[in-house]
Structure formats: structure tokens, C-alpha cells
Design a protein around this motif. Structure first.
Motif, PDB file in Angstrom:
ATOM      1  N   ILE A  29      -0.809 -17.068   0.331  1.00  0.00           N
ATOM      2  CA  ILE A  29      -1.730 -16.284   1.152  1.00  0.00           C
ATOM      3  C   ILE A  29      -2.327 -15.219   0.257  1.00  0.00           C
ATOM      4  N   ILE A  30      -3.642 -15.214   0.179  1.00  0.00           N
ATOM      5  CA  ILE A  30      -4.309 -14.205  -0.632  1.00  0.00           C
ATOM      6  C   ILE A  30      -4.428 -12.919   0.192  1.00  0.00           C
ATOM      7  N   ALA A  31      -4.010 -11.796  -0.406  1.00  0.00           N
ATOM      8  CA  ALA A  31      -4.058 -10.526   0.350  1.00  0.00           C
ATOM      9  C   ALA A  31      -4.327  -9.377  -0.608  1.00  0.00           C
ATOM     10  N   GLN A  32      -4.655  -8.246  -0.007  1.00  0.00           N
ATOM     11  CA  GLN A  32      -4.939  -7.062  -0.806  1.00  0.00           C
ATOM     12  C   GLN A  32      -3.806  -6.054  -0.630  1.00  0.00           C
ATOM     13  N   VAL A  33      -3.300  -5.520  -1.733  1.00  0.00           N
ATOM     14  CA  VAL A  33      -2.173  -4.597  -1.672  1.00  0.00           C
ATOM     15  C   VAL A  33      -2.655  -3.278  -1.058  1.00  0.00           C
ATOM     16  N   VAL A  34      -1.947  -2.847  -0.003  1.00  0.00           N
ATOM     17  CA  VAL A  34      -2.322  -1.549   0.585  1.00  0.00           C
ATOM     18  C   VAL A  34      -1.238  -0.498   0.374  1.00  0.00           C
ATOM     19  N   ASP A  35      -0.023  -0.958   0.116  1.00  0.00           N
ATOM     20  CA  ASP A  35       1.049   0.016  -0.051  1.00  0.00           C
ATOM     21  C   ASP A  35       2.183  -0.588  -0.863  1.00  0.00           C
ATOM     22  N   VAL A  36       2.765   0.193  -1.753  1.00  0.00           N
ATOM     23  CA  VAL A  36       3.928  -0.250  -2.507  1.00  0.00           C
ATOM     24  C   VAL A  36       5.019   0.781  -2.315  1.00  0.00           C
ATOM     25  N   LYS A  37       6.141   0.336  -1.722  1.00  0.00           N
ATOM     26  CA  LYS A  37       7.266   1.256  -1.512  1.00  0.00           C
ATOM     27  C   LYS A  37       8.509   0.612  -2.079  1.00  0.00           C
ATOM     28  N   GLY A  38       8.976   1.136  -3.213  1.00  0.00           N
ATOM     29  CA  GLY A  38      10.146   0.537  -3.848  1.00  0.00           C
ATOM     30  C   GLY A  38       9.859  -0.903  -4.212  1.00  0.00           C
ATOM     31  N   VAL A  41       6.149  -4.607  -0.889  1.00  0.00           N
ATOM     32  CA  VAL A  41       4.705  -4.489  -0.973  1.00  0.00           C
ATOM     33  C   VAL A  41       4.135  -4.785   0.405  1.00  0.00           C
ATOM     34  N   THR A  42       3.225  -3.948   0.831  1.00  0.00           N
ATOM     35  CA  THR A  42       2.511  -4.268   2.063  1.00  0.00           C
ATOM     36  C   THR A  42       1.098  -4.684   1.665  1.00  0.00           C
ATOM     37  N   ALA A  43       0.695  -5.827   2.183  1.00  0.00           N
ATOM     38  CA  ALA A  43      -0.626  -6.329   1.807  1.00  0.00           C
ATOM     39  C   ALA A  43      -1.392  -6.741   3.046  1.00  0.00           C
ATOM     40  N   LYS A  44      -2.705  -6.617   2.957  1.00  0.00           N
ATOM     41  CA  LYS A  44      -3.580  -6.900   4.088  1.00  0.00           C
ATOM     42  C   LYS A  44      -4.292  -8.230   3.819  1.00  0.00           C
TER      43      LYS A  44
END
Lengths: 420, 360
Positions: free
Chosen positions: B244-253, B256-259
């Protein structure tokens, strides 16, 4: 038994009720007929234009009916004669009758030259006697001997008896330096008249040397061709094939220019001090010339089969051998070389058979000791017009080749040969 | 000699034409007794590496050492490395016995010892009755065994295998995989194995080096390679994989949260994606996906195709705009609920989804 067979047949029916075997052979017959139809034109051409004439000509080597055909009266009388006792009056009478008839029909020349081959000097004996035959009177024995003393010789009559047989081993014997006598035995010709056997041996010797030289020169070339990148090897292959597109005559004459006393090679020898200007090498009009030019001309026939076999040997074999600890030489000699033997076998037999019947090249550059048997066959065909002897020599050559082929099959195996 | 580097590649490079590198800066250490597989698509440089080790290709740059000694300048026949070739390379003009005898003869071993070793090697591959046959009279599997026996008969410490099972049919190949594996365990010989078949690599190896483009993409044990691919190439090459292609919105430890393109936020393990704002490939194995239930990550899905495989059902779905999203559903009763066109949910654990580099 019959019942079971019937049952078996019953089982093997096609869907429309015809026995399977019958149907199969019918369908196969059609495809065979088609295949045969495709080769028929060539088959006809070869049989009419090649096989048949050769067979007809080869029979001349053992069959010559010149005497029997023209000496109609004498032949049956000679057949009754034992060849030892004094010729009878009856025989002389038959001879005179035939001579008269030959003179009238102008056929005396044919018989005279046929007789001359059996006994040299008998041409004039026949022609001059025939001229006077009409005037001769009985007793013919005395009057004929009066014309030519030779008619009294037992040898003359014996020679005629030998010649009177149409189916005769005379020519075969002569091709092998032997003489067939009236008693039906073979004796060797005197030493200074034996040339054919020596020539056969020389022909085999030259062919063998050409094969060996071709192998030594051709094997590395084939190896190179098989192992170079395809673009370079194709270019080199064209160079190997180039001589094929040049006339045999041109290549042979080129060698004359190269090898003769004032030729390119000798000039180079003088320049590099290998030979002096006065004492140049004799490289042509002898065996050396024949060997050099024949090796060159036949080299492609050696290279191509070896090359095509080498091409099929994957490089992993030699690599495997090396990974197991074999040196380059061991890997070549024990792994690579044995696998190229089919190519060597094919190349060797091809070159040998071509070499053994080589003709133009030895005729042009062979001189005295470089001529081969085919040059002699040609001499009897065109110069001496002794076609029967030529046919006999050709027959002997054919038998030798077939014999060697048989030996090759026993030793190496024909199946072990690969032309590509 | 350090035990953990029996075979060592140091900064090895190889070029055939002086313009492109087939092998780019290879560093690899293989401990004694290891079964290492070089896995990769054709043209990835794996066979070149093997040939450099065997000595049939020279390294353009770098040092290859065996047992602590550099072997760059030692010819192949002095390296004492056993090798099994792709097409076995059994000498066609020799019998099986002569084939096995060859490496012993060139080592000038006496006849008695040769016979003993050949017998032992043939016993090892259960081919003792075939000594007098020629290679052409053997089946593919039998030839394979003889090639194996021949590479082992002179007791090398290192055996190289260049796609040795490539020419066998599927069943025989699987059978031979176990046989080679067991033989390796029994003899303790070091094996470097080249293949392009990932199942083969996973089945047999202690460690697998995944090659692509002249570079080792990942060097790991089979479970790690499958569970924890380090980049998108490895994830895709080893086993099946949903991307799944996604855009990284947040990195915590490590999370990774991606949209996604559809605006859905998905959490995944950070492996080698860049900073916030960059694109990433989220990789999920088809068998780690639950259908019809909500989980740590949930996405809308539509069933497009159902393929009955036997032990599982292969379900092609449209998830996040990807119409080739595959889910493997174990063949159990609830499967019968699935119909083509059914709109449902799919979910997976954050740990099972890995954020990898953007695949071109």
C-alpha cells in the motif's frame, strides 16, 4: 491360437471398423510415398548420371570383348587349344580368315591395339599381316610365318588365347603389377615395370600425411573458433571458408607462385638467409609441393566437423574438471579431447577420402614423385586410351577405400562420427 | 583463522566491460559449516560471485579469501573447492565410477583408497548399483545425485552449487532439497548455494543473501528474511506481499503513521522509510490479514475474485485503491460467507505491517 488371434484382431479396430494395423500401414504408406516422391528427382539423377555410368565403366576393368567380337573364327578354335602344343593348321586358317575380314571392315586397328597391350610389338604384326592376308594361300601356317616370323612363336598364340577371353582378370592383374598367363596363373612383372603398387602406396602415404598435417593445423583453429566470442569467430569462419569460394585451380596455381624456385617463399628464405640465392629449396613439382598444397586445400574439411563438434561441448565440463583439481592439460586431455573425437573422426575420414582421389593438384604441382594414382588413371583414360586398365585401377582404388572405411568402422565406429 | 569467516569477500567488485559493475562492493563472511544461499533474480550478480569464488572469474577489485588466505591469484584447480553445476557437467564419455574417480586420480591417490572413497560417496547418495552406467543412461535425479557425490568425493571443505536443481521437476526438486540439506547436516561441509527459487532458499539455508543489482539487499536467516524484510525488494521477492503506497505523517519510536491515497491513516512498523512527508510502501503478508473484523488497522475492502486452492482460499480484493490486494483465508466454514462484490472490512496488526522504502 487362431481364435485368440482373431480376438486380438477384433480388439484392434478403428472406430469405423477397419483393423488398426491395416489403417496404420495405409496412413504410413501415404506419408512414405510422399517422402519418396520428394527424393525421386535426385535419386533418378544420381542413378542415371552417376551410379549407372560408374558401374558400367567399372565392368570394363574385368570385361573386354574386342577380340571375341572381331576374331569370330579364331576365338572358338583358340578355346579348344591347350596353349602348350604346336598351333595347328586349322588355327592358322581361322586367323587368316579373320584378318581378311578385319581388313575389309577396317576394324583391324581395334584388335591390333588390344593385342598390343597384351604383347607389345604385336600391333605392327597384326596390321602388316592383315594387309597381305588376302593374297595368302594354303597351307596358311607356312605362308603366314613367311610373312611374319613371329606367327611361329608359341608366345604370340598364348597371348592371343589370353586376349580371347572377354571376362578376364588381365587388367586387374596389371593394375597390381602382375601378369595373367595363358595357364591361368599370376606372375609378378619384372622389377622395372612395377609402378602401380608403388603408386597406390604413395597415394595412401600422401593422403595419410595430409590427414595428420590437417589435424595438427586444424585442431587449434577449430578450438579457437569454438571458444571465441561469436562475432569474432564468425569473421574467422569466413576466412576458413574463403578458399571454398575460390576455384581449386586458382588455389593450386597460387601455390605454384608461392613455392617455385623464384617464388615468394624462396625469396623470403633468401632474404632471411635460410637459403642462398644459388641453392634454393625445391618446394614444387615434387612430393613436398603436393603435400603442402593438398593440406591447404583440404584444411577446411578438417576444421569444420571438429569445430561443429567443439561448439556443442559446454564449457562447464572443463570447469568441472578444474574444480576437481585437474590442471589445464589434464582437463583438456582427459575431458575435452575425448569429446572431440567424433569430430576428428569425421574430419579425418572426409579429408582422407578426398585426398586419396585428388587429381588436379598433384597433376599441376606433383612433378615426378608427387603424382598420385588418379593421375595415372587419367593418363590411361586420355593418353594411352587403355580404358580397361583405367577401370581396373579405379576399381582397385574403390576397394581400398571401402576396406579402409570398414577398418575405420571396426576401430572407431561409424556411429561415432559427427559432421555437425 | 577466525572460525566465523571461512570464506570472506572484502570489497569485491566485478565488471565485464569496464563500464558497468555486475557486483558492487560485496562484503560477505561465511563461517565454516554454514549453508549459505545466494538468492536473486537472473542478472543480479549471484552466479558471478560464485564463479569468482570458484576461480573461473577474476575479481576486478577486492579480496576473496578462503580459510584466511587470499585466493585471488590461485587457479581454480588448486583451490580444492567442490562444485555442482547447473547441468551437472557429468563427463559423458566416462561411467559414473570413472566420473567419481577423476578428482581422486588427479590427486594421485592410490587405487585402494580411491575405491573406498568412491564406494562411500556412492553409498551416501544411494547410487551404489549405478557405478557402471554412463550419465546418459541415468534419469535427471540420478545424474543430480552423481554430480553431488562427485563434488563431495574428494572431501572438500567448501562446496559450491550453481542452481543444481533447476532442471528437475517440482516433486523431485523438493525431494532433493531435503536430501542436500541432510547431507550438509551430516557432513558439516560449508555450502554456498546459488538459486533464484525463494522456496528452495528458505527450505535449505542457514542464511540467505538476497542479491539484486549487484548488491546484497539483505543477509539473514530464512525466518528473519520472511518476517522482517528490510526493503521493498526483499519483501516482494520473498513470498507474496501486499503493498500500500502511503505518505508518512508521523513517526513515533518504531511506529509510523501513514496516510493512504484515500485518506485512511494506517500504523506500521518503521523499517527504512524516510521522515515525515515522504512516501512509503506499507508491506503486509496476505496470510496476516483478517477479513470482516476490526483491528489495529482497518480498511474498507471489496471482494473481486475468489480462487479455491484447497487448504486456503485466495481472495483478491480492492483495498485502498489497490485491486491486487491478496488475502489468504484458511479453508474454514466462515469462508462460505464471502461472495464476489461483497463489501467488507480487512484488518491487521501494526506489527505485521512494515513501512519500507518507496518502490519504484
Amino acid at each position: 491360437m487362431q481364435a485368440s488371434q482373431n480376438k486380438k484382431n477384433e480388439q484392434m479396430l478403428t472406430s469405423d471398423g477397419i483393423p488398426l494395423k491395416k489403417k496404420l500401414s495405409k496412413s504410413l504408406f501415404r506419408s512414405r510415398l510422399r517422402a519418396f516422391g520428394l527424393v525421386t528427382p535426385l535419386l533418378l539423377l544420381i542413378s542415371i548420371g552417376f551410379v549407372f555410368p560408374i558401374l558400367v565403366f567399372l565392368t570394363r576393368g574385368i570385361y573386354n570383348d574386342t577380340f571375341e567380337k572381331y576374331m569370330v573364327n579364331l576365338t572358338p578354335v583358340l578355346a579348344e587349344w591347350n596353349g602348350i602344343s604346336e598351333p595347328t593348321e586349322e588355327m592358322f586358317e581361322a586367323l587368316v580368315l579373320d584378318l581378311v575380314w578385319l581388313k575389309e571392315t577396317k576394324n583391324i586397328g581395334k584388335v591390333a591395339s588390344r593385342m598390343n597391350r597384351e604383347m607389345s610389338g604385336s600391333r605392327s604384326l597384326f596390321t602388316s599381316s592383315a594387309r597381305k592376308a588376302k593374297k595368302l594361300e594354303a597351307p596358311y601356317k607356312e605362308s603366314l610365318i613367311k610373312v611374319k616370323k613371329k606367327w611361329g612363336d608359341l608366345e604370340t598364340w598364348r597371348a592371343m588365347k589370353v586376349t580371347s577371353h572377354s571376362l578376364t582378370p588381365v587388367f586387374l592383374a596389371s593394375a597390381l603389377d602382375m601378369k595373367y598367363t595363358a595357364e591361368g596363373s599370376f606372375i609378378q612383372k619384372s622389377e622395372d615395370r612395377r609402378i602401380h603398387v608403388k603408386l597406390f602406396i604413395r597415394t595412401l602415404e600422401i593422403s595419410l600425411i595430409v590427414v595428420i598435417a590437417g589435424l595438427i593445423l586444424g585442431y587449434p583453429v577449430a578450438f579457437l573458433l569454438a571458444n571465441l566470442p561469436i562475432r569474432i569467430s564468425n569473421l574467422l569462419l569466413i576466412l576458413v571458408l574463403l578458399p571454398f569460394w575460390t576455384s581449386l585451380l586458382v588455389r593450386t596455381t597460387a601455390w605454384i607462385a608461392m613455392l617455385q624456385g623464384q617464388g615468394v617463399l624462396n625469396d623470403l628464405f633468401v632474404v632471411f638467409g635460410i637459403a642462398t640465392d644459388e641453392d634454393r629449396f625445391t618446394l614444387i613439382y615434387n612430393k613436398a609441393g603436393t603435400l603442402i598444397s593438398m593440406t591447404h586445400i583440404l584444411l577446411p574439411f578438417m576444421i569444420l566437423p571438429i569445430y561443429s563438434v567443439m561448439k556443442t561441448i559446454p564449457p562447464s565440463y572443463v570447469r568441472a574438471a578444474k574444480s576437481m583439481g585437474a590442471t589445464n592439460w589434464t582437463a583438456f586431455w582427459r575431458i575435452y579431447f575425448p569429446q572431440t573425437i567424433p569430430g576428428i573422426g569425421a574430419g579425418a575420414i572426409l579429408v582422407f577420402i578426398l585426398a586419396i582421389s585428388f587429381y588436379i593438384t598433384p597433376a599441376l604441382v606433383g612433378g615426378q614423385d608427387g603424382t598420385m594414382i588418379s593421375n595415372f588413371i587419367d593418363y590411361h583414360m586420355r593418353k594411352s586410351l587403355n580404358w580397361s586398365l583405367a577401370a581396373a585401377m579405379g576399381g582397385v582404388l574403390l576397394v581400398i577405400i571401402l576396406f579402409l572405411y570398414w577398418i575405420y568402422d571396426r576401430v572407431v565406429g561409424i556411429d561415432n562420427m559427427k559432421l555437425g | 583463522m577466525a572460525n566465523n569467516s571461512f570464506v570472506k569477500f572484502e570489497n569485491v567488485q566485478k565488471s565485464y566491460d569496464g563500464e558497468t559493475l555486475v557486483v558492487k562492493d560485496l562484503n560477505l563472511e561465511i563461517p565454516k559449516g554454514e549453508f549459505l544461499t545466494m538468492l536473486g533474480p537472473s542478472g543480479s550478480g549471484k552466479t558471478t560471485c560464485l564463479m569468482m569464488l570458484a576461480g573461473f572469474e577474476t575479481a576486478t577489485q577486492g579480496i576473496i579469501s578462503l580459510g584466511g588466505n587470499p585466493i585471488n591469484n590461485i587457479p581454480p584447480h588448486k583451490r580444492g573447492i567442490g562444485m555442482v553445476f547447473q547441468n551437472y557437467a557429468l563427463f559423458p564419455h566416462m561411467t559414473v565410477y570413472e566420473n567419481l574417480s577423476f578428482p581422486l586420480e588427479v590427486r594421485k591417490l592410490p587405487k585402494r583408497i580411491r575405491e573406498e572413497k568412491i564406494k562411500r560417496a556412492l553409498d551416501m547418495v544411494q547410487m551404489n548399483e549405478f557405478g557402471n552406467r554412463r550419465p546418459a543412461q541415468l534419469s535427471g535425479g540420478q545424474q543430480q545425485r552423481i554430480a553431488l557425490a562427485r563434488s563431495l568425493v574428494f572431501e572438500p571443505e567448501l562446496v559450491l552449487m550453481d542452481e543444481p536443481l533447476g532442471a528437475l521437476d517440482k516433486q523431485l526438486r523438493e525431494h532433493m532439497q531435503y536430501e542436500i540439506k541432510h547431507l550438509h547436516e551430516k557432513l558439516g561441509v560449508t555450502v554456498v548455494y546459488v538459486t533464484h527459487d525463494q522456496t528452495e532458499a528458505l527450505t535449505m539455508s542457514d542464511r540467505v543473501a538476497v542479491f539484486n543489482d549487484g548488491v546484497i539487499q539483505q543477509l539473514a536467516s530464512p525466518p528473519n528474511l520472511y518476517e522482517k524484510p528490510e526493503n521493498a525488494f526483499v519483501a516482494q521477492f520473498i513470498g507474496e506481499n501486499n503493498k500500500i503506497i502511503a505518505q508518512v505523517v508521523d513517526v513515533k519510536g518504531s511506529v509510523v503513521t501513514a496516510k493512504t491515497l484515500k485518506g485512511n491513516l494506517l500504523k506500521s512498523k518503521k523499517v527504512n522509510c524516510d521522515t515525515v512527508g515522504s512516501k512509503t510502501t506499507l508491506s503486509i503478508r496476505p496470510e496476516r490479514i483478517n477479513v470482516g473484523v476490526k483491528g489495529e488497522n482497518t480498511s474498507e475492502a471489496e471482494v473481486l475474485e475468489l480462487i479455491y486452492i484447497g487448504d486456503h482460499i485466495r481472495c483478491r480484493m480492492n483495498v485502498e485503491g489497490d485491486e491486487n490486494f491478496i488475502v489468504k483465508i484458511p479453508n474454514a466454514k466462515k469462508v462460505s460467507n464471502l461472495k464476489i462484490g461483497l463489501k467488507t472490512k480487512v484488518s491487521w496488526a501494526t506489527d505485521d505491517c512494515r513501512a519500507l522504502d518507496r518502490l519504484a
